[in-house]
Design a protein around this motif. Sequence first.
Motif, PDB file in Angstrom:
ATOM      1  N   SER A  44      11.703  25.853  10.083  1.00  0.00           N
ATOM      2  CA  SER A  44      12.421  24.763  10.738  1.00  0.00           C
ATOM      3  C   SER A  44      11.703  23.425  10.571  1.00  0.00           C
ATOM      4  CB  SER A  44      12.610  25.067  12.217  1.00  0.00           C
ATOM      5  OG  SER A  44      11.347  25.168  12.834  1.00  0.00           O
ATOM      6  N   THR A  45      10.491  23.440  10.058  1.00  0.00           N
ATOM      7  CA  THR A  45       9.770  22.203   9.797  1.00  0.00           C
ATOM      8  C   THR A  45       9.637  22.021   8.300  1.00  0.00           C
ATOM      9  OG1 THR A  45       7.631  23.315   9.865  1.00  0.00           O
ATOM     10  CG2 THR A  45       8.443  22.361  11.926  1.00  0.00           C
ATOM     11  N   SER A  46       9.611  20.787   7.885  1.00  0.00           N
ATOM     12  CA  SER A  46       9.486  20.513   6.461  1.00  0.00           C
ATOM     13  C   SER A  46       8.114  19.920   6.174  1.00  0.00           C
ATOM     14  CB  SER A  46      10.574  19.549   6.003  1.00  0.00           C
ATOM     15  OG  SER A  46      10.414  18.318   6.653  1.00  0.00           O
ATOM     16  N   ILE A  47       7.674  20.105   4.967  1.00  0.00           N
ATOM     17  CA  ILE A  47       6.415  19.535   4.548  1.00  0.00           C
ATOM     18  C   ILE A  47       6.680  18.085   4.176  1.00  0.00           C
ATOM     19  CG2 ILE A  47       4.581  19.626   2.831  1.00  0.00           C
ATOM     20  CD1 ILE A  47       5.161  22.618   2.576  1.00  0.00           C
ATOM     21  N   GLN A  48       5.977  17.190   4.817  1.00  0.00           N
ATOM     22  CA  GLN A  48       6.172  15.765   4.565  1.00  0.00           C
ATOM     23  C   GLN A  48       5.194  15.310   3.490  1.00  0.00           C
ATOM     24  OE1 GLN A  48       8.565  13.917   6.018  1.00  0.00           O
ATOM     25  NE2 GLN A  48       9.263  15.715   7.117  1.00  0.00           N
ATOM     26  N   ARG A  49       5.740  14.801   2.408  1.00  0.00           N
ATOM     27  CA  ARG A  49       4.901  14.246   1.352  1.00  0.00           C
ATOM     28  C   ARG A  49       5.321  12.805   1.155  1.00  0.00           C
ATOM     29  NH1 ARG A  49       5.800  19.592  -0.896  1.00  0.00           N
ATOM     30  NH2 ARG A  49       3.824  20.674  -0.895  1.00  0.00           N
ATOM     31  N   SER A  50       4.354  11.912   1.165  1.00  0.00           N
ATOM     32  CA  SER A  50       4.681  10.503   0.963  1.00  0.00           C
ATOM     33  C   SER A  50       3.974  10.004  -0.283  1.00  0.00           C
ATOM     34  CB  SER A  50       4.276   9.684   2.180  1.00  0.00           C
ATOM     35  OG  SER A  50       2.879   9.709   2.318  1.00  0.00           O
ATOM     36  N   SER A  51       4.110   8.750  -0.531  1.00  0.00           N
ATOM     37  CA  SER A  51       3.568   8.184  -1.762  1.00  0.00           C
ATOM     38  C   SER A  51       2.121   7.715  -1.600  1.00  0.00           C
ATOM     39  CB  SER A  51       4.455   7.024  -2.206  1.00  0.00           C
ATOM     40  OG  SER A  51       4.448   6.019  -1.221  1.00  0.00           O
ATOM     41  N   GLY A  52       1.377   8.304  -0.712  1.00  0.00           N
ATOM     42  CA  GLY A  52      -0.032   7.972  -0.587  1.00  0.00           C
ATOM     43  C   GLY A  52      -0.357   6.954   0.482  1.00  0.00           C
ATOM     44  N   HIS A  53       0.588   6.603   1.340  1.00  0.00           N
ATOM     45  CA  HIS A  53       0.336   5.603   2.372  1.00  0.00           C
ATOM     46  C   HIS A  53       0.177   6.227   3.747  1.00  0.00           C
ATOM     47  CE1 HIS A  53       1.147   2.523  -0.522  1.00  0.00           C
ATOM     48  NE2 HIS A  53       2.318   3.055  -0.781  1.00  0.00           N
ATOM     49  N   GLU A  54      -0.013   7.560   3.807  1.00  0.00           N
ATOM     50  CA  GLU A  54      -0.091   8.204   5.109  1.00  0.00           C
ATOM     51  C   GLU A  54      -1.353   7.848   5.877  1.00  0.00           C
ATOM     52  OE1 GLU A  54       0.256   9.898   2.236  1.00  0.00           O
ATOM     53  OE2 GLU A  54      -1.636  10.922   1.945  1.00  0.00           O
ATOM     54  N   GLU A  55      -2.395   7.423   5.185  1.00  0.00           N
ATOM     55  CA  GLU A  55      -3.649   7.067   5.841  1.00  0.00           C
ATOM     56  C   GLU A  55      -3.926   5.569   5.729  1.00  0.00           C
ATOM     57  OE1 GLU A  55      -5.499   9.159   7.629  1.00  0.00           O
ATOM     58  OE2 GLU A  55      -4.081  10.764   7.197  1.00  0.00           O
ATOM     59  N   GLU A  56      -2.905   4.762   5.585  1.00  0.00           N
ATOM     60  CA  GLU A  56      -3.067   3.329   5.397  1.00  0.00           C
ATOM     61  C   GLU A  56      -3.366   2.641   6.719  1.00  0.00           C
ATOM     62  OE1 GLU A  56       0.517   1.213   4.227  1.00  0.00           O
ATOM     63  OE2 GLU A  56      -0.673   0.184   2.701  1.00  0.00           O
ATOM     64  N   THR A  57      -4.393   1.796   6.741  1.00  0.00           N
ATOM     65  CA  THR A  57      -4.725   1.048   7.944  1.00  0.00           C
ATOM     66  C   THR A  57      -3.842  -0.197   8.035  1.00  0.00           C
ATOM     67  OG1 THR A  57      -6.401  -0.290   6.847  1.00  0.00           O
ATOM     68  CG2 THR A  57      -7.131   1.822   7.791  1.00  0.00           C
ATOM     69  N   PHE A  58      -3.879  -0.853   9.181  1.00  0.00           N
ATOM     70  CA  PHE A  58      -3.091  -2.065   9.372  1.00  0.00           C
ATOM     71  C   PHE A  58      -3.541  -3.163   8.412  1.00  0.00           C
ATOM     72  CE2 PHE A  58      -2.159  -6.110  11.575  1.00  0.00           C
ATOM     73  CZ  PHE A  58      -0.777  -5.989  11.644  1.00  0.00           C
ATOM     74  N   GLU A  59      -4.842  -3.248   8.158  1.00  0.00           N
ATOM     75  CA  GLU A  59      -5.369  -4.256   7.242  1.00  0.00           C
ATOM     76  C   GLU A  59      -4.899  -3.978   5.817  1.00  0.00           C
ATOM     77  OE1 GLU A  59      -7.290  -2.675   9.551  1.00  0.00           O
ATOM     78  OE2 GLU A  59      -7.434  -4.386  10.915  1.00  0.00           O
ATOM     79  N   GLU A  60      -4.892  -2.710   5.407  1.00  0.00           N
ATOM     80  CA  GLU A  60      -4.405  -2.349   4.069  1.00  0.00           C
ATOM     81  C   GLU A  60      -2.901  -2.621   3.954  1.00  0.00           C
ATOM     82  OE1 GLU A  60      -7.541   1.285   3.118  1.00  0.00           O
ATOM     83  OE2 GLU A  60      -5.607   1.732   4.045  1.00  0.00           O
ATOM     84  N   PHE A  61      -2.166  -2.323   5.025  1.00  0.00           N
ATOM     85  CA  PHE A  61      -0.734  -2.612   5.058  1.00  0.00           C
ATOM     86  C   PHE A  61      -0.497  -4.109   4.881  1.00  0.00           C
ATOM     87  CE2 PHE A  61       2.783  -4.158   7.680  1.00  0.00           C
ATOM     88  CZ  PHE A  61       3.855  -3.435   7.186  1.00  0.00           C
ATOM     89  N   SER A  62      -1.248  -4.908   5.627  1.00  0.00           N
ATOM     90  CA  SER A  62      -1.088  -6.360   5.561  1.00  0.00           C
ATOM     91  C   SER A  62      -1.424  -6.883   4.164  1.00  0.00           C
ATOM     92  CB  SER A  62      -1.967  -7.046   6.599  1.00  0.00           C
ATOM     93  OG  SER A  62      -1.546  -6.690   7.895  1.00  0.00           O
ATOM     94  N   ALA A  63      -2.520  -6.411   3.593  1.00  0.00           N
ATOM     95  CA  ALA A  63      -2.916  -6.859   2.254  1.00  0.00           C
ATOM     96  C   ALA A  63      -1.878  -6.461   1.211  1.00  0.00           C
ATOM     97  CB  ALA A  63      -4.281  -6.282   1.894  1.00  0.00           C
ATOM     98  N   ARG A  64      -1.339  -5.256   1.348  1.00  0.00           N
ATOM     99  CA  ARG A  64      -0.330  -4.780   0.389  1.00  0.00           C
ATOM    100  C   ARG A  64       0.924  -5.641   0.455  1.00  0.00           C
ATOM    101  NH1 ARG A  64       3.690  -0.419   0.775  1.00  0.00           N
ATOM    102  NH2 ARG A  64       2.863   0.050   2.832  1.00  0.00           N
ATOM    103  N   TYR A  65       1.403  -5.960   1.657  1.00  0.00           N
ATOM    104  CA  TYR A  65       2.623  -6.756   1.763  1.00  0.00           C
ATOM    105  C   TYR A  65       2.397  -8.228   1.440  1.00  0.00           C
ATOM    106  CZ  TYR A  65       5.873  -3.163   2.854  1.00  0.00           C
ATOM    107  OH  TYR A  65       6.694  -2.065   2.750  1.00  0.00           O
ATOM    108  N   GLU A  66       1.218  -8.755   1.712  1.00  0.00           N
ATOM    109  CA  GLU A  66       0.932 -10.126   1.284  1.00  0.00           C
ATOM    110  C   GLU A  66       1.000 -10.211  -0.239  1.00  0.00           C
ATOM    111  OE1 GLU A  66      -2.644 -11.812   2.996  1.00  0.00           O
ATOM    112  OE2 GLU A  66      -2.128 -10.966   4.959  1.00  0.00           O
ATOM    113  N   LYS A  67       0.451  -9.211  -0.902  1.00  0.00           N
ATOM    114  CA  LYS A  67       0.497  -9.168  -2.369  1.00  0.00           C
ATOM    115  C   LYS A  67       1.943  -9.023  -2.859  1.00  0.00           C
ATOM    116  CE  LYS A  67      -1.296  -6.518  -6.256  1.00  0.00           C
ATOM    117  NZ  LYS A  67      -2.019  -5.319  -6.667  1.00  0.00           N
ATOM    118  N   GLU A  68       2.720  -8.186  -2.173  1.00  0.00           N
ATOM    119  CA  GLU A  68       4.133  -8.000  -2.547  1.00  0.00           C
ATOM    120  C   GLU A  68       4.896  -9.313  -2.437  1.00  0.00           C
ATOM    121  OE1 GLU A  68       6.184  -5.118  -3.122  1.00  0.00           O
ATOM    122  OE2 GLU A  68       4.516  -3.695  -3.181  1.00  0.00           O
TER     123      GLU A  68
END
Length: 164
Positions: A44-68
Amino acid sequence: MASLAILRLTARPATSTLFRPCAHSLRRAPAVAQSVSARSPFSSTSIQRSSGHEEETFEEFSARYEKEFDSVNDVFELQRNLNNAFAYDLVPSPGVVTAALKAARRVNDYPTAVRIFEGIKAKVENTQQYEEYLEELKPLREELGVLLKEELYPGNSDSPYHSS
């Protein structure tokens, strides 16, 4: 001669490779004596696989979107990146908002610049946080000439943080 071909087709068995049961679909249900760690194929549960952002910090998120936002070249990319940034369960940092506003100016999309502040208003928890964002981004808003929806439509009182 054509009637013989039809007879041959109708005389064939009804099963084909499309309807044959596969060997892996005929597995038996796991026995009770099996290991507890054995996974059922009908979990009843599925294995969640993402594109490598599961351990992303807020600072990494901010840097990634500023670059985007720094690499945005058209309105579609700007709006897609905004949708992605606001889809997370967090409020983008002022640095991300600054990069988004500059990108909106670069692609000459004033309505999206106004909507960025509407998105911030919807994401923050209270009026004080919204006011802090406005205060920090005030110089940039004045430089770019971006008005808030409240300033564009002063009589509109449907917003939760509208001050008369």
